[in-house]
Scaffold this motif. Structure first.
Motif, PDB file in Angstrom:
ATOM      1  N   LEU A  67      -4.448  39.669 -11.315  1.00 56.16           N
ATOM      2  CA  LEU A  67      -3.479  40.523 -11.999  1.00 56.16           C
ATOM      3  C   LEU A  67      -2.607  39.644 -12.881  1.00 56.16           C
ATOM      4  O   LEU A  67      -2.147  38.581 -12.448  1.00 56.16           O
ATOM      5  CB  LEU A  67      -2.577  41.250 -10.995  1.00 56.16           C
ATOM      6  N   ALA A  68      -2.384  40.086 -14.111  1.00 59.68           N
ATOM      7  CA  ALA A  68      -1.492  39.384 -15.032  1.00 59.68           C
ATOM      8  C   ALA A  68      -0.241  40.230 -15.229  1.00 59.68           C
ATOM      9  O   ALA A  68      -0.333  41.404 -15.581  1.00 59.68           O
ATOM     10  CB  ALA A  68      -2.186  39.141 -16.363  1.00 59.68           C
ATOM     11  N   VAL A  69       0.896  39.636 -14.971  1.00 57.71           N
ATOM     12  CA  VAL A  69       2.193  40.278 -15.168  1.00 57.71           C
ATOM     13  C   VAL A  69       2.751  39.731 -16.467  1.00 57.71           C
ATOM     14  O   VAL A  69       2.896  38.516 -16.618  1.00 57.71           O
ATOM     15  CB  VAL A  69       3.152  39.960 -14.003  1.00 57.71           C
ATOM     16  N   ARG A  70       3.043  40.608 -17.415  1.00 57.42           N
ATOM     17  CA  ARG A  70       3.548  40.174 -18.728  1.00 57.42           C
ATOM     18  C   ARG A  70       4.972  40.694 -18.933  1.00 57.42           C
ATOM     19  O   ARG A  70       5.259  41.845 -18.638  1.00 57.42           O
ATOM     20  CB  ARG A  70       2.671  40.723 -19.848  1.00 57.42           C
ATOM     21  N   THR A  71       5.825  39.822 -19.446  1.00 53.85           N
ATOM     22  CA  THR A  71       7.176  40.224 -19.844  1.00 53.85           C
ATOM     23  C   THR A  71       7.513  39.512 -21.152  1.00 53.85           C
ATOM     24  O   THR A  71       6.855  38.540 -21.527  1.00 53.85           O
ATOM     25  CB  THR A  71       8.252  39.825 -18.799  1.00 53.85           C
ATOM     26  N   ASN A  72       8.542  39.988 -21.819  1.00 51.99           N
ATOM     27  CA  ASN A  72       9.043  39.239 -22.969  1.00 51.99           C
ATOM     28  C   ASN A  72      10.403  38.628 -22.641  1.00 51.99           C
ATOM     29  O   ASN A  72      11.123  38.209 -23.527  1.00 51.99           O
ATOM     30  CB  ASN A  72       9.086  40.097 -24.236  1.00 51.99           C
ATOM     31  N   ARG A  76      12.676  33.598 -16.100  1.00 55.54           N
ATOM     32  CA  ARG A  76      11.556  33.832 -15.190  1.00 55.54           C
ATOM     33  C   ARG A  76      11.885  34.891 -14.141  1.00 55.54           C
ATOM     34  O   ARG A  76      11.026  35.312 -13.396  1.00 55.54           O
ATOM     35  CB  ARG A  76      11.101  32.529 -14.545  1.00 55.54           C
ATOM     36  N   LYS A  77      13.132  35.338 -14.076  1.00 55.21           N
ATOM     37  CA  LYS A  77      13.565  36.254 -13.022  1.00 55.21           C
ATOM     38  C   LYS A  77      12.736  37.541 -12.993  1.00 55.21           C
ATOM     39  O   LYS A  77      12.275  37.953 -11.927  1.00 55.21           O
ATOM     40  CB  LYS A  77      15.051  36.584 -13.174  1.00 55.21           C
ATOM     41  N   LEU A  78      12.551  38.200 -14.133  1.00 60.07           N
ATOM     42  CA  LEU A  78      11.818  39.467 -14.146  1.00 60.07           C
ATOM     43  C   LEU A  78      10.358  39.265 -13.747  1.00 60.07           C
ATOM     44  O   LEU A  78       9.818  40.032 -12.940  1.00 60.07           O
ATOM     45  CB  LEU A  78      11.900  40.139 -15.520  1.00 60.07           C
ATOM     46  N   ALA A  79       9.711  38.232 -14.261  1.00 60.42           N
ATOM     47  CA  ALA A  79       8.321  37.959 -13.883  1.00 60.42           C
ATOM     48  C   ALA A  79       8.219  37.694 -12.385  1.00 60.42           C
ATOM     49  O   ALA A  79       7.289  38.167 -11.719  1.00 60.42           O
ATOM     50  CB  ALA A  79       7.769  36.780 -14.683  1.00 60.42           C
ATOM     51  N   PRO A 116       1.770  30.391 -23.344  1.00 58.73           N
ATOM     52  CA  PRO A 116       1.666  29.456 -24.467  1.00 58.73           C
ATOM     53  C   PRO A 116       1.891  30.109 -25.830  1.00 58.73           C
ATOM     54  O   PRO A 116       2.359  29.466 -26.752  1.00 58.73           O
ATOM     55  CB  PRO A 116       0.234  28.919 -24.352  1.00 58.73           C
ATOM     56  N   SER A 117       1.582  31.393 -25.944  1.00 59.35           N
ATOM     57  CA  SER A 117       1.737  32.066 -27.237  1.00 59.35           C
ATOM     58  C   SER A 117       2.842  33.115 -27.206  1.00 59.35           C
ATOM     59  O   SER A 117       2.913  33.963 -28.091  1.00 59.35           O
ATOM     60  CB  SER A 117       0.412  32.722 -27.642  1.00 59.35           C
ATOM     61  N   SER A 118       3.693  33.052 -26.196  1.00 56.97           N
ATOM     62  CA  SER A 118       4.746  34.042 -26.041  1.00 56.97           C
ATOM     63  C   SER A 118       6.024  33.358 -25.585  1.00 56.97           C
ATOM     64  O   SER A 118       5.974  32.427 -24.783  1.00 56.97           O
ATOM     65  CB  SER A 118       4.314  35.084 -25.002  1.00 56.97           C
ATOM     66  N   PRO A 119       7.159  33.825 -26.049  1.00 59.27           N
ATOM     67  CA  PRO A 119       8.414  33.234 -25.577  1.00 59.27           C
ATOM     68  C   PRO A 119       8.791  33.717 -24.175  1.00 59.27           C
ATOM     69  O   PRO A 119       9.636  33.145 -23.527  1.00 59.27           O
ATOM     70  CB  PRO A 119       9.440  33.720 -26.606  1.00 59.27           C
ATOM     71  N   GLY A 120       8.111  34.781 -23.705  1.00 62.62           N
ATOM     72  CA  GLY A 120       8.449  35.359 -22.410  1.00 62.62           C
ATOM     73  C   GLY A 120       7.679  34.743 -21.260  1.00 62.62           C
ATOM     74  O   GLY A 120       6.663  34.074 -21.446  1.00 62.62           O
ATOM     75  N   PHE A 121       8.195  34.989 -20.061  1.00 67.09           N
ATOM     76  CA  PHE A 121       7.540  34.510 -18.851  1.00 67.09           C
ATOM     77  C   PHE A 121       6.507  35.519 -18.376  1.00 67.09           C
ATOM     78  O   PHE A 121       6.650  36.727 -18.569  1.00 67.09           O
ATOM     79  CB  PHE A 121       8.570  34.262 -17.742  1.00 67.09           C
TER      80      PHE A 121
END
Length: 134
Positions: A67-72, A76-79, A116-121
Motif C-alpha cells: 500500500l502506498a500512502v500519498r500526501t502533499n 511527516r506527521k500526516l503520512a 523523490p518527485s514530490s515535496p510531500g511525505f
C-alpha cells in the motif's frame, strides 16, 4: 483462483469502513487506480505478489500486498498518522475474502519518507496474507 483480487477488495472495504482513517484522508480515498484530480491525501494499491503456498493436501496462496500512502504535506506527521491507522485496521484483521479463507494478515514492513518527485511525505506498508480457497 489465487484470491488476490478478492483480498484487495476486502482490504479496501476494511480501510474505507474505518472512520478515523477516512477522516484523515478527507473522504473515501482508497484506490486501486488513482483517478485524475485525486485529492492530496490517498492510499493506493501499489503492488500485489502471489505465490503458491500449497501443502500436499491443501491449496493455498501467499500474497504480498504493498500500500502506498500519498500526501502533499511537508511534515511527516500526516503520512505517519495514515500509516498508523491503516496498520491498526489491517494487522491481524479477520477479513471476509470472497471464496477464500484468510489464514492470516500482518503488516511486515512500513516506511515514511519524502518522495523523490514530490515535496510531500509518503508512506509504504507491506502486508503478508495467506489464503485458502473454500
Amino acid at each position: 483462483m489465487s484470491g488476490g483480487f478478492e483480498l484487495l477488495e476486502a482490504v479496501r472495504a476494511a480501510l474505507l469502513a474505518h472512520a478515523p482513517l477516512t477522516q484523515l484522508l478527507g473522504g473515501a480515498h482508497v484506490y486501486e487506480e488513482v483517478p485524475r484530480g485525486a485529492p492530496s491525501s490517498f492510499i493506493e494499491f501499489a503492488g500485489l505478489e502471489t505465490r503458491d503456498w500449497s501443502t500436499a493436501d491443501q491449496a493455498a496462496h501467499e500474497h504480498i500486498l504493498t500500500l502506498a500512502v500519498r500526501t502533499n504535506s511537508r511534515s511527516r506527521k500526516l503520512a505517519q498518522q495514515l500509516a498508523d491507522a491503516a496498520e491498526t485496521v489491517l494487522d491481524g484483521a479477520a477479513l471476509n475474502v470472497a471464496g477464500h479463507r484468510l489464514v492470516n494478515l500482518s503488516v511486515v514492513f512500513r516506511a515514511v519518507a519524502r518522495g523523490p518527485s514530490s515535496p510531500g511525505f509518503s508512506a509504504s506498508l507491506r502486508l503478508r496474507a495467506a489464503t485458502e480457497p473454500l
